[in-house]
Design an enzyme around this catalytic site. Structure first.
Site, PDB file in Angstrom:
ATOM      1  N   TYR A 119       0.832  -1.201   0.000  1.00  0.00           N
ATOM      2  CA  TYR A 119       0.000   0.000   0.000  1.00  0.00           C
ATOM      3  C   TYR A 119       0.864   1.249   0.000  1.00  0.00           C
ATOM      4  CZ  TYR A 119      -4.314  -2.500   1.175  1.00  0.00           C
ATOM      5  OH  TYR A 119      -5.414  -3.313   1.149  1.00  0.00           O
ATOM      6  N   TYR A 158      -0.825 -10.007   0.642  1.00  0.00           N
ATOM      7  CA  TYR A 158       0.253  -9.499   1.508  1.00  0.00           C
ATOM      8  C   TYR A 158       0.173 -10.093   2.901  1.00  0.00           C
ATOM      9  CZ  TYR A 158      -3.426  -6.130   2.922  1.00  0.00           C
ATOM     10  OH  TYR A 158      -4.604  -5.543   3.335  1.00  0.00           O
ATOM     11  N   ARG A 168      -3.266 -11.782   3.735  1.00  0.00           N
ATOM     12  CA  ARG A 168      -4.531 -11.351   3.153  1.00  0.00           C
ATOM     13  C   ARG A 168      -4.611 -11.866   1.718  1.00  0.00           C
ATOM     14  NH1 ARG A 168      -7.904  -7.711   4.343  1.00  0.00           N
ATOM     15  NH2 ARG A 168      -9.205  -9.500   3.902  1.00  0.00           N
ATOM     16  N   HIS A 171      -7.344  -8.445  -2.608  1.00  0.00           N
ATOM     17  CA  HIS A 171      -8.663  -7.849  -2.362  1.00  0.00           C
ATOM     18  C   HIS A 171      -8.678  -6.383  -2.710  1.00  0.00           C
ATOM     19  CE1 HIS A 171      -6.356  -7.061   1.313  1.00  0.00           C
ATOM     20  NE2 HIS A 171      -7.089  -5.961   1.438  1.00  0.00           N
ATOM     21  N   HIS A 173     -10.774  -2.925  -1.403  1.00  0.00           N
ATOM     22  CA  HIS A 173     -11.705  -2.373  -0.410  1.00  0.00           C
ATOM     23  C   HIS A 173     -12.730  -1.492  -1.119  1.00  0.00           C
ATOM     24  CE1 HIS A 173      -9.144  -3.321   3.187  1.00  0.00           C
ATOM     25  NE2 HIS A 173      -8.176  -3.259   2.295  1.00  0.00           N
TER      26      HIS A 173
HETATM   27 FE   FE2 Z   1      -6.287  -4.335   2.507  1.00  0.00          FE
END
Ligand code: FE2
Lengths: 253, 204
Positions: A119, A158, A168, A171, A173
């Site tokens: 991110y 990640y 995770r 995905h 959000h």
């Molecule tokens: Fe996330």
């Protein structure tokens, strides 16, 4: 706020309360497998309330807030002439309410990691590389039938600090505004066939397998663009209003 | 099997996670140039009608630490008690006030301050007037489904006493968790996710 372009003006605004939320279908506040929920979960009973005007109403956003590249994460942060790294995909679908009606004029905001699972955020600690051409945010407003689409790259999975080795699944959000503040929803979209889905402690906060399956976008070959982008279809359902039978008949639905 | 309602199920909620700012407040999170401004960051301009107030909020976890990664949205009526929404059946609200705000809690102090106006009173379902209030919605890492609550105003003692929603709270010692004390033009609303002072959250 402008509503013409969203198709809202074609309909009589709805002013009824919403169906109650099925709290057993959603994740509980306290889900110790997801450790962050332990100190952040209310423990007392919620106060149940029929929607008043304060929850039946809500802000509505017109298409006029949107910039040209808001729905193109491949290019909206990229240097001129460049684009984000990763598998190019189109995500599309409809926003519906519980009655199956399309929700026009719904604001969708989305954010995600880059193709390496990283991110763009001050507090991000994963060693995977940043992509100088990828910001990770986008938004759009649904059309008259509740449909939407945007272009992005497929995010990477990640690792995250929870258990000793939790990952995770890939995905995206999503934040969704319908027409009433009681419909406000944040959720995540997963990708068909990802084996990490069923191991993820955040996914597993949802008690019902059927509810999880509704958050998995299917590969949609018909919406792909040959030699350009693969496609995934993701429908989102918001709470519906308790309209009377009489009203439904008048509208012809 | 009894007959089913044929209704679709609402999409299940998932946590907003620690990086919610990227999507909802990209400029705040340092992603400049994608969206012009962060939606909901400014609620009033010089034409907005009503009394200017600041509403300072913090969200505390079960260890009494303020959340420095939460996102708070508020929704409120205009100075005359009307909502700027197509679903508002009674009148057209102040066109210079959207009634909606969105802020992140500060990454160090955990505070966020909404510059807004004091809302007017809005009727409850049966026509009785509710006390002036602001609808509040909180998401963050560790919150699996957005939390709805309400903020009432500490200087509205009489209206608060008559309020039909506050009257529904069975444990009367919890009523003050929804009432923000006033100091000058600043109301302070501390939200407690759990513990002795757990805020009353709403299932609406
Ligand atoms: Fe996330």
């Amino acid at each position: 706020m402008k509503t013409e372009a969203s198709g809202l003006s074609n309909r009589k605004p709805e002013t009824e309360a919403f169906f109650p939320r099925d709290r057993d279908w959603h994740p509980p506040a306290f889900a110790p497998g997801y450790k962050s929920s332990v100190l952040r979960s209310p423990r007392k009973a919620l106060l149940s309330l029929d929607g008043t005007l304060s929850e039946i109403t809500g802000p509505v956003f017109g298409h006029d807030i949107l910039g040209e590249l808001d729905d193109d994460l491949i290019r909206n942060f990229a240097r001129p002439g460049e684009s984000a790294v990763g598998p190019r995909i189109i995500v599309h679908g409809r926003v519906l309410d519980e009655r199956g009606k399309g929700v026009p004029g719904a604001l969708l905001e989305f954010w995600q990691a880059n193709a390496g699972g990283r991110y763009r955020h001050k507090r991000e600690g994963y060693v995977a590389a940043l992509d100088p051409n990828f910001g990770g945010c986008g938004r759009t407003v649904t059309g008259a039938d509740g449909s939407y689409s945007f272009r992005t790259i497929r995010p990477g999975p990640y690792p995250w600090p929870n258990g000793p080795n939790d990952w995770r699944p890939a995905h995206i959000h999503f934040s969704i505004f319908g027409h009433g503040f009681a419909q406000r929803l944040i959720t995540q979209m997963y990708f068909e066939g990802d084996p990490l889905i069923w191991k993820c402690p955040i996914v597993r906060t949802i008690p019902d397998k059927a509810a999880i399956e509704r958050l998995i976008a299917g590969l949609d070959m018909e919406a792909t663009i040959p030699m350009d982008a693969c496609a995934y279809k993701f429908d989102i359902v918001l709470r519906g209003r308790q309209s009377s039978l009489f009203e439904n008949r008048l509208e012809g639905n | 099997m009894p007959q089913s309602s044929d209704r679709l199920k609402e999409s299940a909620s998932q946590t907003a996670g620690p990086y919610v700012h990227i999507g909802l407040m990209p400029n705040f999170s340092g992603i400049a140039g994608v969206f012009g401004t962060d939606l909901g960051a400014i609620m009033v301009d010089e034409k907005t009608r009503g009394e200017r107030i600041d509403v300072k909020m913090r969200v505390f976890d079960g260890a009494d630490q303020p959340l420095t990664d939460a996102l708070v949205e508020i929704w409120q009526a205009d100075a005359d008690g009307f909502y700027n929404s197509p679903s508002e059946p009674r009148a057209v609200a102040d066109p210079n006030f959207t009634g909606w705000g969105r802020l992140a809690t500060d990454m160090t102090t955990g505070e966020c301050v909404f510059r807004t106006i004091k809302p007017g009173r809005v009727p409850f379902g049966d026509g009785r007037l509710m006390a002036p209030h602001i609808t509040v919605w909180i998401v963050a890492r560790g919150i699996n489904i957005g939390l709805h609550t309400r903020m009432y105003f500490g200087d509205e003692t009489t209206a608060n006493t008559e309020d039909p929603v506050l009257a529904m709270i069975e444990d009367r010692t919890r009523v003050p968790t929804l009432i923000a004390p006033r100091d000058g033009d600043i109301y302070t609303f501390d939200i407690h996710l759990q513990g002795e002072h757990e805020t009353v959250f709403l299932d609406i």
